[in-house]
Design an enzyme around this catalytic site. Structure first.
Site, short mmCIF file in Angstrom:
data_model
loop_
_atom_site.label_atom_id
_atom_site.label_comp_id
_atom_site.label_asym_id
_atom_site.label_seq_id
_atom_site.Cartn_x
_atom_site.Cartn_y
_atom_site.Cartn_z
N HIS A 120 -1.93 10.50 -8.14
CA HIS A 120 -2.68 9.60 -6.33
C HIS A 120 -3.56 10.62 -6.29
CE1 HIS A 120 0.55 6.27 -6.08
NE2 HIS A 120 1.91 7.83 -6.26
N LYS B 158 -5.93 5.55 9.45
CA LYS B 158 -5.07 6.33 8.31
C LYS B 158 -4.48 7.54 8.79
CE LYS B 158 -8.96 5.11 6.76
NZ LYS B 158 -8.66 4.68 5.07
N ARG B 159 -3.85 8.41 7.09
CA ARG B 159 -4.05 9.75 7.34
C ARG B 159 -4.80 10.52 8.12
NH1 ARG B 159 1.75 11.61 7.10
NH2 ARG B 159 0.82 13.59 7.40
N LYS C 86 -11.27 11.94 4.44
CA LYS C 86 -11.14 10.90 5.15
C LYS C 86 -12.59 11.07 6.05
CE LYS C 86 -6.30 9.52 3.74
NZ LYS C 86 -6.48 7.95 3.05
N THR D 275 -5.17 1.47 0.04
CA THR D 275 -4.17 0.69 0.51
C THR D 275 -4.60 -0.18 1.79
OG1 THR D 275 -2.64 1.71 1.02
CG2 THR D 275 -2.32 0.94 -1.61
N LYS E 18 -5.65 -4.22 2.92
CA LYS E 18 -5.14 -4.93 4.15
C LYS E 18 -5.77 -5.77 4.81
CE LYS E 18 -1.12 -1.18 3.87
NZ LYS E 18 -1.03 0.29 4.75
C1 LIG Z 1 -1.49 1.80 4.56
C2 LIG Z 1 -0.57 2.63 5.03
C3 LIG Z 1 -1.46 3.75 4.71
C4 LIG Z 1 -2.33 3.63 3.91
O1 LIG Z 1 -3.82 3.78 4.40
P1 LIG Z 1 -5.09 4.32 3.70
O2 LIG Z 1 -6.47 3.66 4.65
O3 LIG Z 1 -5.01 3.58 2.38
O4 LIG Z 1 -4.59 5.89 3.37
C5 LIG Z 1 -1.21 4.85 6.39
N1 LIG Z 1 0.15 4.82 6.71
C6 LIG Z 1 0.01 3.46 6.83
C7 LIG Z 1 1.56 3.26 7.88
C8 LIG Z 1 -0.38 1.96 6.28
O5 LIG Z 1 0.61 1.45 6.50
#
Ligand SMILES: *Cc1c(COP(=O)(O)O)cnc(C)c1O
Length: 768
Positions: A330, A508-509, A514, A616, A620
């Site tokens: 990952h 995101k985190r 990032k 991911t 979304k």
């Molecule tokens: C989808 C999701 C992530 C992943 O987000 P990225 O932008 O791909 O890092 C992290 N936290 C939550 C709560 C999510 O639903």
């Protein structure tokens, strides 16, 4: 399984009577929640049991994290009784929406754990026999609040409302042994419902407990002794999820958790397999194991050990492992690739350590270059190398990421085993991320192309021809979603956002790679530009952030503080707050994501190229109909391939350019030569913001000083980002902008987790 309204009401009432001695009128929200959930569990038992008993080859998905979010609405949706449940409760004067207060099951950090959850749902929907195996952490990812702009962490008591979606299976308990400790692993099973198909797969989460009362007595007698306390407190193993995302912490308790998970799971699987009278050497005909990152890789030496205990020789056991294990990588970040100290591991798990050593010897005996191929070196165990050596398939999670694995991170291994390496681009489940969180949009799509897209997302392509006619409805629905988010943010964050603003979102985190910092600096650039009159007619925009920082990650916490200060500055300044608002929402989690994703206009995916394996979140937002403002990183590359680069907004250095840039990179020069960048960066040190703890100063230092200043090229990409972002924001509100949003939605088919799990089943698991 279809539950009619009457049956539904009656089952709920029966549980209320039996379990809580109350009825619809007197039940509190928590009792009602448990009763509704249990009523569904009762109805679905037969399908769940049928899945367990089918003799098909199954894949066991081993993952230290499952970020499930809230189950009740998603389960009701998949079982086709969301409507029945709403009506049944309304008929007795109750409201299903009260269950919005139910805590998320946040047994994961971020993308990796959420991916596991999406895969379970998609596999059930695709009829693929996939079961999850994880840990039932007593406390999931911490709850985040802001105090004076600083992140505070509180324990996440996810069981506050009970856990009606799990069933404790004492009959399947097993013993897990460490050198200094023996504990009982007790499984809790959670049904995973396929969408409208009567398939129910399983998520088995293990809980650790003392073996018997005797342990308690021994523990009590030795309560003055700290080490005895450690050794006997079995429950401690599952106490809490480590809140680190994309970083490795070499804590022994973490190793204990990992071994606990895989040993319990493998013992359980082997016991059932043997009970069927099958031969252990044929294990691969009934099972395969997917290792979700390196966290569960210790399953490999554990299975070697268990098979030899059953009388197999090492080579024969190795052959079984080589056919059953597969490994998903990952991340390429060195700080996340797991390494364990050989002494520490051999102290805790001597027999398992022996198996790792045996693998190292086997590798050595192949006469390969020792510099390139090793599992143990300088008393450090490299878990990724162990996984690659033994696994049948190794996969990256997006095309660009798999290519980096092949040409860079695992180049030598790829040369040795070219056929092992495959790509499976990540995906998301369109049930949770469209049908559930954006029902009006789903109904709009249904009205044009029918419902086939619910389980075959490629069919969204067929919507393209209707774009001109559905555009007004798309705008209206997005507008309503924005209204709802605005109300939620006003209530929970105390920040007012005009719903007609463009919603530019980065959730995101929090991680330096990032580059939330890049976003923050751009906001300061716009802010001062507007104030000084250099930027005219700025398109009204709300900049929305959400992110948790690992509690020990100093710079990440400093960035949160920085953005919260920017938010205060901007929102309280009457010269700009007519066209700009900034909000950092607290406690970003799956449920918050569901509300944000369907209300966004612009999706910020701005990691330094090469760093985000897939992402991911980007998928979304794409499905929700947004334009991606991003770098050519992770799945952004494939998003552009699918939707057209011209329909997204791409900026910044490419992977191919990054290494060259880094050779001569001096961020100080960029800052000195760019007045506006300098102005924004200097707010970290010029007293614009209070900084009693010196946090912002340290952020500044990380940009200009040290061994590798501005490691993630924030200053390098700044101008190209500003140009792209300002142009995109200025196009907001035009038909052209909304057409791009819709074109992205229509092109999101590839990013269904249904496609991902089907790829896994075909290329890796060889099932179905
Ligand atoms: C989808 C999701 C992530 C992943 O987000 P990225 O932008 O791909 O890092 C992290 N936290 C939550 C709560 C999510 O639903």
């Amino acid at each position: 399984m279809v539950i009619d309204d009457k049956t539904f009401s009656e089952s709920v009432e029966r549980v209320l009577h039996a379990d809580f001695a109350c009825d619809f009128e007197s039940a509190g929200p928590r009792e009602l929640y448990n009763a509704v959930s249990k009523a569904v569990m009762v109805q679905s038992f037969d399908a769940w049991n049928a899945g367990r008993k089918s003799g098909k080859k199954r894949c066991a998905y081993f993952s230290a994290e499952f970020l499930m979010g809230r189950s009740i609405f998603a389960n009701l949706l998949n079982l086709g009784c969301l409507g029945a449940a709403k009506r049944a409760l309304a008929a007795v004067g109750r409201d299903l929406n009260d269950f919005e207060e139910v805590e998320d099951a946040a047994l994961g950090n971020g993308g990796l754990g959420r991916l596991a959850a999406c895969y379970l749902e998609s596999a059930a929907t695709m009829g693929i026999p996939l079961d999850g195996y994880g840990i039932r952490y007593r406390y999931g990812l911490f709850r985040q609040t802001f105090v004076d702009g600083y992140q505070h962490e509180e324990g996440d008591d996810w069981l506050k409302w009970g856990d009606p979606w799990s069933v404790r299976a004492d009959r399947d308990a097993v013993i897990v042994e460490f050198a200094d400790q023996k504990v009982k692993a007790v499984p809790y099973d959670m049904p995973i419902f396929g969408y409208h198909n009567d398939v129910v797969n399983n998520l088995r989460l293990w809980s650790s407990e003392p073996i018997n009362e005797f342990d308690f007595n021994a523990f009590n007698e030795m309560k003055g002794d700290r080490t005895a306390l450690e050794n006997f407190n079995a429950t401690k193993i599952c106490d809490v999820l480590y809140p680190n995302d994309n970083t490795m912490v070499g804590k022994i308790l973490r190793l204990r958790q990992q071994y606990f998970l895989v040993s319990a799971s493998l013992q359980d699987i082997l016991r059932k397999y043997k009970a069927q009278g099958k031969k252990l050497k044929d294990l691969d005909k009934s099972y395969c194991f997917q290792l979700n990152d390196t966290h569960p890789v210790i399953a490999i030496p554990e299975l070697l050990r268990l098979l030899q205990k059953e009388g197999m020789g090492f080579e024969e056991a190795f052959a079984v492992c080589a056919k059953t294990f597969n490994f998903t990588n990952h991340t390429i970040m060195a700080e996340a690739l797991e390494k364990w100290d050989a002494l520490a591991l051999s102290d805790l798990l001597p027999d398992v350590y022996d198996q790792i050593v045996a693998c190292q010897h086997r590798l050595e005996s192949e006469g390969l270059d020792k510099e390139k191929y090793f599992i143990i070196r300088d008393n450090v165990i490299h878990m990724a190398n162990l996984a690659i050596y033994v696994s049948s398939k190794v996969n990256g999670v997006a095309e660009i990421h798999t290519n980096i694995l092949k040409t860079d991170v695992f180049k030598d291994w790829y040369e040795l085993y070219p056929k092992k390496f495959v790509n499976v681009t990540n995906g998301i489940t369109p049930r949770r991320w469209m049908l559930l969180n954006n029902p009006e949009m789903a109904a709009l799509i249904d009205s044009r192309i029918g419902e086939g897209w619910h389980t075959d997302l490629m069919q969204l392509r067929g919507l393209k021809q209707y774009i001109p006619e559905i555009l007004p409805d798309f705008k209206r629905i997005k507008g309503e979603n924005k209204q709802k988010l605005v109300a939620y943010i006003a209530e929970h964050e105390g920040v007012d956002i005009p719903p007609e603003f463009a919603f530019d979102v980065q959730v995101k985190r929090l991680h330096e790679y990032k580059r939330q910092m890049l976003n923050a600096l751009s906001i300061l650039y716009f802010y001062y530009g507007i104030k000084e009159g250099k930027i005219k007619d700025f398109p009204p925009t709300a900049f929305i952030f959400g992110a948790k920082a690992a509690p020990g990650y100093y710079n990440a916490k400093a960035i949160i503080k920085f953005i919260n200060e920017i938010s205060k500055l901007v929102n309280s300044d009457p010269e700009v707050n007519g066209v700009m608002r900034v909000v950092f929402v607290q406690n970003y989690n799956v449920s918050y994501a569901e509300k944000i994703v369907c209300a966004a206009d612009i999706s910020e995916q701005i990691s330094m190229a090469g760093m985000e394996a897939s992402g991911t979140g980007n998928m979304k937002f794409m499905l929700g109909g947004t334009v991606t403002l991003g770098t050519l990183d992770g799945a952004n590359v494939e998003i552009c391939e699918e939707a057209g680069r011209e329909n997204n907004c791409i900026f910044g250095a490419t992977v191919e350019e990054v290494a060259g840039i880094k050779q001569f990179y001096c961020p100080r020069e960029f800052i000195e030569q760019d007045e506006e960048l300098k102005r924004a960066v200097n707010t970290l040190i010029d007293g614009t913001f209070p900084d009693e703890e010196g946090m912002l100063k340290k952020l500044y230092d990380s940009l200009v000083d040290g061994h590798e200043p501005d490691r993630y090229l924030v200053c390098f990409d700044f101008r190209s980002y500003i140009r792209a972002k300002e142009g995109l924001l200025r196009s907001y509100g035009t038909d052209e902008f909304y057409e791009k949003c819709l074109l992205n939605m229509c092109a999101a088919g590839k990013f269904s987790a249904d496609r991902s799990v089907s790829d896994y089943a075909r290329l890796i698991w060889k099932i179905k």
